[in-house]
Motif scaffolding. Structure first.
Motif, short mmCIF file in Angstrom:
data_model
loop_
_atom_site.label_atom_id
_atom_site.label_comp_id
_atom_site.label_asym_id
_atom_site.label_seq_id
_atom_site.Cartn_x
_atom_site.Cartn_y
_atom_site.Cartn_z
N LEU A 96 101.42 52.77 12.90
CA LEU A 96 101.46 53.50 14.16
C LEU A 96 100.51 54.67 14.01
CD1 LEU A 96 103.13 53.42 16.84
CD2 LEU A 96 104.70 55.02 15.77
N VAL A 97 99.62 54.85 14.99
CA VAL A 97 98.62 55.91 14.92
C VAL A 97 98.84 56.86 16.10
CG1 VAL A 97 96.15 56.43 14.96
CG2 VAL A 97 96.97 54.36 13.81
N ALA A 98 99.00 58.14 15.81
CA ALA A 98 99.12 59.14 16.87
C ALA A 98 97.75 59.32 17.51
CB ALA A 98 99.63 60.45 16.30
N THR A 99 97.69 59.15 18.83
CA THR A 99 96.43 59.32 19.56
C THR A 99 96.47 60.55 20.46
OG1 THR A 99 97.20 57.81 21.29
CG2 THR A 99 95.87 56.85 19.50
N GLY A 100 97.57 61.26 20.46
CA GLY A 100 97.75 62.45 21.26
C GLY A 100 99.10 63.06 20.92
N ARG A 101 99.50 64.06 21.71
CA ARG A 101 100.75 64.76 21.43
C ARG A 101 101.95 63.82 21.52
NH1 ARG A 101 103.81 67.45 25.22
NH2 ARG A 101 105.56 68.51 24.26
N ARG A 102 101.99 62.97 22.52
CA ARG A 102 103.10 62.02 22.70
C ARG A 102 102.59 60.60 22.92
NH1 ARG A 102 108.22 64.94 24.73
NH2 ARG A 102 108.96 62.84 24.54
N THR A 103 101.38 60.32 22.42
CA THR A 103 100.81 59.00 22.60
C THR A 103 100.54 58.35 21.24
OG1 THR A 103 98.59 59.90 22.79
CG2 THR A 103 99.79 59.53 24.85
N TYR A 104 100.72 57.06 21.22
CA TYR A 104 100.59 56.30 19.96
C TYR A 104 99.90 54.97 20.24
CZ TYR A 104 104.16 59.57 18.42
OH TYR A 104 104.86 60.71 18.13
N ARG A 105 99.32 54.42 19.17
CA ARG A 105 98.77 53.06 19.22
C ARG A 105 99.40 52.29 18.08
NH1 ARG A 105 93.26 53.39 20.18
NH2 ARG A 105 93.88 53.01 22.31
N ILE A 106 99.90 51.11 18.40
CA ILE A 106 100.46 50.24 17.38
C ILE A 106 99.30 49.56 16.67
CG2 ILE A 106 101.91 48.23 16.92
CD1 ILE A 106 103.54 49.08 19.44
N ALA A 107 99.20 49.80 15.37
CA ALA A 107 98.06 49.30 14.59
C ALA A 107 98.45 48.26 13.57
CB ALA A 107 97.36 50.47 13.89
N GLY A 108 99.73 47.94 13.49
CA GLY A 108 100.18 46.94 12.50
C GLY A 108 101.58 46.50 12.84
N CYS A 109 102.12 45.63 12.04
CA CYS A 109 103.47 45.10 12.23
C CYS A 109 104.49 46.22 12.00
CB CYS A 109 103.72 43.94 11.27
SG CYS A 109 105.39 43.28 11.41
N LEU A 110 105.31 46.48 13.00
CA LEU A 110 106.27 47.57 12.89
C LEU A 110 107.62 47.12 12.33
CD1 LEU A 110 105.67 49.45 16.25
CD2 LEU A 110 104.70 49.94 14.02
N ALA A 111 108.04 45.92 12.62
CA ALA A 111 109.41 45.52 12.30
C ALA A 111 109.61 45.23 10.81
CB ALA A 111 109.80 44.31 13.13
N ALA A 112 108.55 45.14 10.05
CA ALA A 112 108.69 44.80 8.63
C ALA A 112 109.23 45.97 7.83
CB ALA A 112 107.34 44.38 8.06
#
Length: 188
Positions: free
Chosen positions: A172-188
């Motif tokens: 998960l990459v923070a792209t702003g104060r309350r914004t994110y981009r999913i960059a990989g598998c999160l559920a693992a």
């Protein structure tokens, strides 16, 4: 169709409370609304996130059994119940809304009942990305971590720990104060 004048509310303003009379249906024109219940012991369960173009509730008589709060600045219109019987297009819209809400509620029940903490939070983030019509994997969070915990049935500590781990691992990459981009598998 007879519509009332749009009403505007600022973020974090209650739209209505449990116990208020159910009169007209309320359609969200813009913004995001959180629908929730508060239990006698003070715990809160977030039931749904309502986005622009959707009805906030379906109760047309008695008292509302839940609360609704603006997460962002919102604009709503009230639609008189008489429109349900007088306008076929409006009736079809209401049924479509009910079908979509029922589908979301089924997924929410499955999320709460059968998934791990990481799976719950990951599914919530993808759901929110989809509901807010952002590019899949981009998320602008209108909710606090406590509200996310109240939706996913997790503790705020678990939500914070998973966010921190995913950020540290660059899933998960923070792209702003309350914004994110999913960059990989999160559920693992």
């Amino acid at each position: 169709m007879t519509l009332q004048t749009p009403r505007r509310l600022k973020a974090r303003t209650p739209l209505y409370h449990a116990g208020d009379p159910a009169r007209d249906l309320v359609k969200l024109v813009s913004g995001v609304v959180m629908v929730f219940q508060i239990f006698e012991d003070g715990r809160r369960q977030v039931l749904d996130i309502v986005t622009a173009g959707e009805l906030v509730h379906f109760q047309i008589e008695g008292e509302l059994d839940h609360h609704a709060e603006a997460l962002t600045d919102i604009e709503v219109i009230s639609i008189p119940v008489s429109e349900l019987t007088q306008n076929r297009a409006w009736t079809e819209f209401v049924f479509d809304q009910m079908r979509d809400r029922l589908d979301r509620e089924r997924r929410h029940v499955a999320l709460l009942g059968q998934k791990s903490a990481a799976e719950r939070l990951a599914e919530f983030l993808f759901l929110l990305s989809d509901r807010l019509t952002t590019p899949l994997g981009d998320i602008e969070l209108p909710m606090s971590r406590q509200e996310i915990a109240d939706y996913t049935g997790l503790t705020i500590e678990t939500v914070s720990r998973l966010f921190s781990r995913w950020l540290r691992e660059r899933r998960l990459v923070a792209t702003g104060r309350r914004t994110y981009r999913i960059a990989g598998c999160l559920a693992a």
